[in-house]
Design an enzyme around this catalytic site. Sequence first.
Site, PDB file in Angstrom:
ATOM      1  N   ARG A 154      -1.720  -7.011  -6.411  1.00  0.00           N
ATOM      2  CA  ARG A 154      -1.608  -5.556  -6.253  1.00  0.00           C
ATOM      3  C   ARG A 154      -2.689  -4.896  -7.082  1.00  0.00           C
ATOM      4  O   ARG A 154      -2.906  -5.285  -8.237  1.00  0.00           O
ATOM      5  CB  ARG A 154      -0.249  -5.068  -6.772  1.00  0.00           C
ATOM      6  CG  ARG A 154       0.920  -5.472  -5.924  1.00  0.00           C
ATOM      7  CD  ARG A 154       2.193  -5.301  -6.704  1.00  0.00           C
ATOM      8  NE  ARG A 154       2.160  -6.075  -7.943  1.00  0.00           N
ATOM      9  CZ  ARG A 154       3.054  -5.974  -8.914  1.00  0.00           C
ATOM     10  NH1 ARG A 154       4.032  -5.122  -8.817  1.00  0.00           N
ATOM     11  NH2 ARG A 154       2.968  -6.727  -9.999  1.00  0.00           N
ATOM     12  N   GLU A 155      -3.364  -3.903  -6.504  1.00  0.00           N
ATOM     13  CA  GLU A 155      -4.345  -3.159  -7.286  1.00  0.00           C
ATOM     14  C   GLU A 155      -3.638  -2.516  -8.462  1.00  0.00           C
ATOM     15  O   GLU A 155      -2.502  -2.055  -8.331  1.00  0.00           O
ATOM     16  CB  GLU A 155      -4.992  -2.074  -6.426  1.00  0.00           C
ATOM     17  CG  GLU A 155      -6.099  -2.616  -5.579  1.00  0.00           C
ATOM     18  CD  GLU A 155      -6.813  -1.539  -4.786  1.00  0.00           C
ATOM     19  OE1 GLU A 155      -6.839  -0.386  -5.236  1.00  0.00           O
ATOM     20  OE2 GLU A 155      -7.335  -1.875  -3.718  1.00  0.00           O
ATOM     21  N   CYS A 260      -4.949  -2.107   1.885  1.00  0.00           N
ATOM     22  CA  CYS A 260      -4.322  -3.311   2.453  1.00  0.00           C
ATOM     23  C   CYS A 260      -3.264  -3.033   3.508  1.00  0.00           C
ATOM     24  O   CYS A 260      -3.414  -3.441   4.651  1.00  0.00           O
ATOM     25  CB  CYS A 260      -3.721  -4.146   1.328  1.00  0.00           C
ATOM     26  SG  CYS A 260      -4.910  -4.525   0.065  1.00  0.00           S
TER      27      CYS A 260
HETATM   28  C1  UGA Z   1      -0.574  -4.835  -1.522  1.00  0.00           C
HETATM   29  C2  UGA Z   1       0.459  -5.946  -1.767  1.00  0.00           C
HETATM   30  O1  UGA Z   1       1.524  -5.467  -2.586  1.00  0.00           O
HETATM   31  C3  UGA Z   1      -0.185  -7.164  -2.423  1.00  0.00           C
HETATM   32  O2  UGA Z   1       0.763  -8.227  -2.525  1.00  0.00           O
HETATM   33  C4  UGA Z   1      -1.362  -7.625  -1.532  1.00  0.00           C
HETATM   34  O3  UGA Z   1      -2.036  -8.737  -2.099  1.00  0.00           O
HETATM   35  C5  UGA Z   1      -2.345  -6.478  -1.392  1.00  0.00           C
HETATM   36  O4  UGA Z   1      -1.667  -5.366  -0.781  1.00  0.00           O
HETATM   37  C6  UGA Z   1      -3.479  -6.977  -0.518  1.00  0.00           C
HETATM   38  O5  UGA Z   1      -3.235  -7.277   0.651  1.00  0.00           O
HETATM   39  O6  UGA Z   1      -4.578  -7.207  -1.034  1.00  0.00           O
HETATM   40  P1  UGA Z   1      -1.649  -2.879  -3.007  1.00  0.00           P
HETATM   41  O7  UGA Z   1      -2.190  -2.346  -1.727  1.00  0.00           O
HETATM   42  O8  UGA Z   1      -2.537  -2.994  -4.170  1.00  0.00           O
HETATM   43  O9  UGA Z   1      -1.012  -4.358  -2.783  1.00  0.00           O
HETATM   44  O10 UGA Z   1      -0.482  -1.888  -3.461  1.00  0.00           O
HETATM   45  P2  UGA Z   1       1.102  -1.854  -3.449  1.00  0.00           P
HETATM   46  O11 UGA Z   1       1.579  -1.819  -4.835  1.00  0.00           O
HETATM   47  O12 UGA Z   1       1.668  -2.900  -2.585  1.00  0.00           O
HETATM   48  O13 UGA Z   1       1.353  -0.412  -2.802  1.00  0.00           O
HETATM   49  C7  UGA Z   1       0.890  -0.102  -1.480  1.00  0.00           C
HETATM   50  C8  UGA Z   1       1.332   1.275  -1.083  1.00  0.00           C
HETATM   51  O14 UGA Z   1       2.738   1.301  -0.869  1.00  0.00           O
HETATM   52  C9  UGA Z   1       1.055   2.362  -2.132  1.00  0.00           C
HETATM   53  O15 UGA Z   1       0.576   3.524  -1.485  1.00  0.00           O
HETATM   54  C10 UGA Z   1       2.412   2.641  -2.764  1.00  0.00           C
HETATM   55  O16 UGA Z   1       2.545   3.939  -3.256  1.00  0.00           O
HETATM   56  C11 UGA Z   1       3.326   2.400  -1.570  1.00  0.00           C
HETATM   57  N1  UGA Z   1       4.700   2.027  -1.963  1.00  0.00           N
HETATM   58  C12 UGA Z   1       4.942   0.866  -2.609  1.00  0.00           C
HETATM   59  C13 UGA Z   1       5.756   2.885  -1.623  1.00  0.00           C
HETATM   60  O17 UGA Z   1       5.564   3.958  -1.018  1.00  0.00           O
HETATM   61  N2  UGA Z   1       7.036   2.514  -1.968  1.00  0.00           N
HETATM   62  C14 UGA Z   1       7.309   1.350  -2.620  1.00  0.00           C
HETATM   63  O18 UGA Z   1       8.502   1.078  -2.896  1.00  0.00           O
HETATM   64  C15 UGA Z   1       6.237   0.509  -2.956  1.00  0.00           C
END
Ligand code: UGA
Length: 445
Positions: A154-155, A260
């Site tokens: 995760r970023e 992602c």
């Molecule tokens: C995501 C995955 O979590 C990683 O496992 C994966 O390796 C990565 O994509 C990738 O494919 O490289 P990332 O995009 O960095 O990681 O961020 P996340 O923490 O997963 O959040 C993604 C989005 O979902 C954000 O906009 C966040 O605000 C949103 N989110 C997350 C929600 O709206 N609700 C939640 O409960 C969790």
Amino acid sequence: MEITVVGCGYVGLVTAVCLSHIGHKVTCVDIDKEKINQLQNGLSPIYETGLEELLQKNIALGRLHFTTNHKDSYKNTEVIIIAVGTPPKQDGSANLDSIYQTALDIAKSIVNDGIIVIKSTVPVGTNSKIQRYIQENLISNVHFDMVSNPEFLREGSAVYDTFYSDRIVIGTNSERAARTLSAMYKKFNTQAFITDPSTAEMIKYASNAFLATKISFINEISNICEKVGANVEDVANGMGFDKRIGHAFLNAGIGYGGSCFPKDTRALVHIASDVEHDFDLLKSVINVNNKQQKLLVQKVVSTLQEIKGQHIAVLGLSFKPNTSDIREAPSIKIAEQLIELGANVVAYDPIANENAKAVLPNEVRLVSTKEEAINGSDAVLILTEWEEFKDMDLQIYVELMNKPIIFDGRNCYDLKRVKKHNIEYHSIGRPIINAYMDTTLFLER
Ligand code: UGA
């Protein structure tokens, strides 16, 4: 072990730094001269917690090198990890140009047997295609094994995730390669899951698509909660106690963004349609997300009635906290809608202002403190749940705003905490707090 990592983006750079930190000799290559120059001087081009410190430490220890010289870095290495970008094409499918270019360079450079790993997110079947492509273009008589090794970082917490990952997926048809990669990652102390390359490629897409599904699901529940007077936070909590469901990724908000989830969900729909499968569920997940990003502005419109000429403060621009990345951030669409409606938008992000400048409408005024953004505003929109916003004294809103009305797209504040102040508070899937009209009676239950 001698390792070459191709591509100094989030994935490549974090992987390279962490592998050097556990003792490997790592060379990181990229075509971007400026980026390599910066990295050679120990400066990280991305904001990632803990990264710069490890970068400097391992450069000093002589275990980590950066270069633009592709050919030399492929020559005498045991493992080559490809971590170049696979951006989306217009139709949602992944653009594999950089992967093929890298594969060709490798084929024309390697002189020793070795292992070639694809870490970039690529459509199912790409590893086999790249293996054949390299084989056809080899200029030396060498043997190489191919491995699909997707990342789950995760970023914002990519360094932590590398050291404490839930699993390492190794997709290969070669036992030797599986053994070598397991040994390479051994010090991360995580169980390696070994499978074939296509399955590994699918694990990556299926994982991201499933997490995106959880988010769209809870966002839909939040929309119903608002209509029936339930509280989505408690609903998610209550659901999460069931171990089959779990608490993670059930935070309702303004939709997922980033480099992602949006890209990978669209790509998986495309992969499915290529094999004549209509992935209805995932299409709905994407639709729900697109709709969710528009709902906050609709709330602002129905509350303020007239947005034209109003001073709207936006707090948070990055797609999530602890990153300066604004790729596919909901803030972009929200700012565009506000400007279209004639609002005067003043925005602040702790670290993403610079990146935001390039993509936000020119009319958005970026400022360097949250107080500056809030001062004199008619409404505040919270779009990223930065600690700085969560921890702030809520009285600041009362003191600095014309009339304190907050639209919190990330449910940053506990409702009971908000009730202590003269604030009108609209969040996601939770009752409205209105200091003037108490609509929160059921909170007392
Ligand atoms: C995501 C995955 O979590 C990683 O496992 C994966 O390796 C990565 O994509 C990738 O494919 O490289 P990332 O995009 O960095 O990681 O961020 P996340 O923490 O997963 O959040 C993604 C989005 O979902 C954000 O906009 C966040 O605000 C949103 N989110 C997350 C929600 O709206 N609700 C939640 O409960 C969790």
